[in-house]
Design a protein around this motif. Structure first.
Motif, PDB file in Angstrom:
ATOM      1  N   ASN A 157       0.856  -1.254  -0.153  1.00 33.10           N
ATOM      2  CA  ASN A 157      -0.206   0.003   0.086  1.00 33.10           C
ATOM      3  C   ASN A 157       1.063   1.077  -0.151  1.00 33.10           C
ATOM      4  N   VAL A 158       0.788   2.098  -1.112  1.00 28.06           N
ATOM      5  CA  VAL A 158       1.601   3.342  -1.013  1.00 28.06           C
ATOM      6  C   VAL A 158       0.930   4.408  -1.450  1.00 28.06           C
ATOM      7  N   GLN A 159       1.235   5.562  -1.456  1.00 33.11           N
ATOM      8  CA  GLN A 159       0.609   6.903  -1.809  1.00 33.11           C
ATOM      9  C   GLN A 159       1.578   7.826  -2.340  1.00 33.11           C
ATOM     10  N   VAL A 160       0.902   8.718  -3.204  1.00 32.20           N
ATOM     11  CA  VAL A 160       1.855   9.943  -3.456  1.00 32.20           C
ATOM     12  C   VAL A 160       1.153  11.186  -3.235  1.00 32.20           C
ATOM     13  N   ALA A 161       1.386  12.374  -3.152  1.00 29.44           N
ATOM     14  CA  ALA A 161       0.855  13.556  -2.643  1.00 29.44           C
ATOM     15  C   ALA A 161       0.634  14.558  -3.503  1.00 29.44           C
ATOM     16  N   ASP A 162      -0.037  15.210  -3.962  1.00 35.09           N
ATOM     17  CA  ASP A 162      -0.092  16.671  -4.770  1.00 35.09           C
ATOM     18  C   ASP A 162       0.828  16.410  -5.951  1.00 35.09           C
ATOM     19  N   ALA A 163       0.549  15.283  -6.556  1.00 30.41           N
ATOM     20  CA  ALA A 163       1.441  14.896  -7.829  1.00 30.41           C
ATOM     21  C   ALA A 163       0.798  15.449  -9.288  1.00 30.41           C
ATOM     22  N   TRP A 166      -0.172   9.321 -15.818  1.00 34.97           N
ATOM     23  CA  TRP A 166       1.063   9.512 -15.440  1.00 34.97           C
ATOM     24  C   TRP A 166       1.036  10.769 -14.741  1.00 34.97           C
ATOM     25  N   VAL A 167       2.046  10.520 -13.370  1.00 36.84           N
ATOM     26  CA  VAL A 167       2.309  11.795 -12.423  1.00 36.84           C
ATOM     27  C   VAL A 167       3.784  11.569 -12.267  1.00 36.84           C
ATOM     28  N   ALA A 225      -2.799  18.616 -11.799  1.00 37.59           N
ATOM     29  CA  ALA A 225      -2.478  17.806 -10.499  1.00 37.59           C
ATOM     30  C   ALA A 225      -3.385  16.923  -9.937  1.00 37.59           C
ATOM     31  N   LEU A 226      -3.002  15.956  -9.192  1.00 33.67           N
ATOM     32  CA  LEU A 226      -3.942  15.261  -8.218  1.00 33.67           C
ATOM     33  C   LEU A 226      -3.480  15.706  -7.053  1.00 33.67           C
ATOM     34  N   THR A 227      -4.503  16.590  -6.344  1.00 35.79           N
ATOM     35  CA  THR A 227      -4.032  16.900  -5.029  1.00 35.79           C
ATOM     36  C   THR A 227      -4.521  16.157  -4.111  1.00 35.79           C
ATOM     37  N   ASN A 272      -7.094   2.873  -4.642  1.00 30.67           N
ATOM     38  CA  ASN A 272      -8.244   2.853  -3.981  1.00 30.67           C
ATOM     39  C   ASN A 272      -8.837   4.292  -3.802  1.00 30.67           C
ATOM     40  N   GLN A 273      -7.852   5.121  -3.602  1.00 28.62           N
ATOM     41  CA  GLN A 273      -8.279   6.674  -3.534  1.00 28.62           C
ATOM     42  C   GLN A 273      -7.430   7.674  -4.502  1.00 28.62           C
ATOM     43  N   ILE A 274      -8.222   8.284  -5.250  1.00 22.97           N
ATOM     44  CA  ILE A 274      -7.556   9.223  -6.158  1.00 22.97           C
ATOM     45  C   ILE A 274      -7.807  10.462  -5.804  1.00 22.97           C
ATOM     46  N   GLY A 275      -6.214  11.364  -5.725  1.00 22.07           N
ATOM     47  CA  GLY A 275      -6.644  12.777  -5.499  1.00 22.07           C
ATOM     48  C   GLY A 275      -7.428  13.537  -6.305  1.00 22.07           C
ATOM     49  N   THR A 276      -7.809  14.600  -5.803  1.00 19.44           N
ATOM     50  CA  THR A 276      -8.757  15.550  -6.500  1.00 19.44           C
ATOM     51  C   THR A 276      -8.259  16.156  -7.637  1.00 19.44           C
ATOM     52  N   LEU A 277      -8.567  16.349  -8.790  1.00 21.18           N
ATOM     53  CA  LEU A 277      -7.921  16.764 -10.071  1.00 21.18           C
ATOM     54  C   LEU A 277      -8.013  18.218  -9.865  1.00 21.18           C
ATOM     55  N   LYS A 278      -6.930  18.794 -10.048  1.00 22.63           N
ATOM     56  CA  LYS A 278      -6.649  20.294  -9.975  1.00 22.63           C
ATOM     57  C   LYS A 278      -6.310  20.795 -11.570  1.00 22.63           C
ATOM     58  N   GLN A 279      -7.111  21.433 -12.420  1.00 21.77           N
ATOM     59  CA  GLN A 279      -6.630  21.895 -13.556  1.00 21.77           C
ATOM     60  C   GLN A 279      -5.649  22.777 -13.721  1.00 21.77           C
TER      61      GLN A 279
END
Length: 608
Positions: free
Chosen positions: A193-199, A212-213, A259-261, A281-288
């Motif tokens: 289980n991994v995560q990226v942030a504000d990518a 891709w981020v 960005a996926l915030t 399982n959880q995708i960040g919020t799209l910031k255009q």
């Protein structure tokens, strides 16, 4: 360019995997001395227990895949060992829809295996998994192990170790060094289980619901938010593919620079068309990011504008003619000459012997006129049926589109699919023996590939020779994330032969007329720093004008997080010496999820 994909289900490659339906048993916990996940994963890319039966493998379910050909779930051991090289997660392949849920504590018995997405011939790395499982649900509703953060600090700057020469360059048996190499770092987290942030997004959402981020915001960044691929020795280590375990409709439609915030979290998988992949399982919020399509400047009265544009298998049944016309008229500002690649015959991919493309071209020319553009004329040569590669039955070819109010085409009869064009001399000037013509079509370099189309144009009394190319694709090359390092680029062999043939022909023109204006352009399917480009440029016969741009602006195609050059315009010494030229790669497609082609067009303006 990398080869177009074949059948897919969801975001997964269709593959045949032998399996039995899993059995779910609600019984007692596993034995205390059972094999643990880190024992299965080991300290190399392949499990030390491959092929062996294991029992009582404990873990918490962190993700469940219910679609595609690789149905199953991931489990992770909450009791990690002290080795950074051993993953604590593993995929359990069930074949049928899993009946477990995220948060279940399970004990699994089964066979340890290594599955290679795309098959062993692909050169891809393998995924360690447990197959033919018997599953014991011990408890439900447990907390999922905390996600390991993947960020700029955790991913090393070096991409991969060199492969073991005794193992044909494979890195599979090398001890993992996750603090030293990016690919080793990702492998040490396989199944966890991994995560990226504000990518930041560096490849737009594709039709397979992937994007891709990058976790390294400043790694080879360009002004439009992408990550530029500038050499074989300078890999972009922060690239990571994102897929989703949720509904396709919920997947964000992102462009480069968005960005996926917040956090994007899920198991780390490995896929055929991307390598290490965070299956969310959880995708960040799209910031255009507000990326807009570019528009080049209009050529002046004394400038000749020559463009190249891969329109991606265009045939009369497509609904993109108006969009391509608008791109040519508005974004490219109606170039005087446009070399088009991937124009298909009149019935597209139907295999019935049709090779003519006059209906395809009429539809495009009419669309350009309707968009307010010039009344373009065109020239091409129909290929021999099924002889030029591409989509079977489509008979793709290059076509010259030109504005007869600005340039004239010198027609010389006799050019056909099998006749080789030559060079003659008249009044001290070079001339083509046939126009349009094909360069050395019987040469084995062009087997199952597009033959170069050459034409002689006149602009303001000056002759200009234009060679439209579409070199062999990168299909069959090993991926950057291959188990073989450095990866083998087998497709280069044919492109090198093609580049040599074109260079030889250009030298014939220049030997006849030293100051001839020659342009070789098109989908070269290779980078400006590649040996293909060097062979095209050999002895100074040509020079790739994309190199006149800053390195951060050199790209026409975006693939797996890398903004890269595939489309080029190469110029002869007389054009280069004049310094009266400008080059622009016009970014209207490659960075956008709603692209009408996977290539960006390029345009050269110069004064002959």
């Amino acid at each position: 360019m990398p080869s177009k994909r074949t059948a897919r289900i969801g975001a997964l490659t269709v593959a045949t995997i032998c399996s039995t339906v899993s059995a779910v048993v609600l019984t007692s916990p596993a034995e205390a001395d059972s094999i643990r996940i880190h024992d299965i994963q080991g300290t190399t890319r392949t499990s030390p227990l491959v092929g062996q039966q294991v029992t009582g493998v404990e873990g918490i379910v962190t993700g469940v895949r219910t679609y595609g050909s690789s149905r199953g779930f991931w489990i992770q051991d909450a009791r990690a060992d002290d080795s950074p090289a051993t993953s604590e997660g593993v995929f359990v392949f069930t074949g049928s829809r899993p009946t477990v849920s995220v948060g279940d504590a399970v004990a699994v018995a089964g066979t340890v295996g290594e599955f290679v997405p795309g098959g062993t011939s692909s050169g891809n790395q393998s995924v360690t998994q447990i197959t033919r499982p018997t599953i014991t649900v011990v408890s439900t509703g447990n907390a999922v192990p905390a996600a390991t953060v993947i960020d700029a600090k955790s991913v090393p700057a070096r991409y991969t170790p060199a492969g073991d020469t005794a193992a044909n360059g494979s890195i599979n048996a090398l001890p993992l060094a996750p603090a030293k190499y990016a690919l080793d770092h990702y492998e040490s987290l396989e199944g966890m289980n991994v995560q990226v942030a504000d990518a930041r997004v560096v490849t737009a959402t594709d039709p397979f619901t992937e994007l891709w981020v990058t976790v390294k915001p400043w790694e080879n960044r360009n002004s439009r938010g992408g990550t530029v691929y500038g050499s074989y020795d300078s890999q972009n280590t922060g690239r990571l593919q994102i897929q989703s375990l949720g509904a396709v409709a919920d997947f964000p439609k992102a462009n480069v620079g968005d960005a996926l915030t917040g956090t994007t979290t899920g198991p780390l998988d490995y896929s055929q068309f991307g390598g290490y992949t965070l299956v969310a399982n959880q995708i960040g919020t799209l910031k255009q990011g507000g990326l807009e399509r570019e528009t080049t400047r209009k050529q002046t009265r004394g400038e000749l504008a020559v463009a190249t544009y891969n329109v991606e298998n265009l045939d009369p049944s497509d609904d993109t003619f108006a969009d391509h016309a608008a791109a040519i008229v508005n974004n490219l500002q109606s170039p005087d000459i446009v070399a088009l690649e991937e124009i298909q015959d009149n019935n597209g991919a139907t295999k019935d012997g049709t090779v003519a493309a006059d209906q395809t071209m009429k539809k495009l020319v009419d669309a350009v006129a309707a968009a307010g553009g010039p009344a373009y004329d065109w020239r091409s040569i129909d290929p021999v049926d099924l002889a030029d590669g591409g989509q079977p039955g489509g008979n793709i070819r290059q076509v010259f589109l030109f504005n007869p109010e600005r340039v004239s085409f010198t027609d010389r009869a006799g050019g056909d699919a099998t006749t080789a064009v030559g060079v003659t001399k008249a009044y001290g000037k070079a001339h083509l023996t046939v126009s349009p013509g094909r360069i050395d079509p019987a040469n084995a370099a062009w087997t199952n590939s597009r033959k170069p189309l050459v034409g002689e144009f006149v602009f303001r009394g000056k002759s200009v020779f234009v060679i439209a190319n579409h070199f062999a694709s990168k299909g069959g090359d090993q991926a950057l994330h291959s188990q073989f390092q450095p990866p083998t680029r087998s497709s280069e062999t044919q492109r090198h032969l093609q580049a040599t043939a074109v260079n030889t022909f250009v030298k014939e023109i220049l030997a006849t007329q030293k100051n001839a204006n020659v342009i070789a352009l098109g989908d070269i399917n290779d980078f400006e720093f590649s040996d293909t480009a060097k062979l095209l440029e050999d002895d100074g016969a040509l020079w790739s004008a994309v190199k006149s741009l800053p390195k951060s602006e050199r790209y026409s195609y975006v693939y797996q997080g890398n903004a890269q050059v595939l489309d080029q315009i190469l110029i002869s010494p007389s054009i280069r010496r004049s310094c009266a030229y400008t080059y622009d790669s016009v970014h209207i497609n490659s960075e956008f999820h709603d692209q009408i082609s996977d290539h960006d067009p390029s345009v050269l303006r110069f004064r002959p």
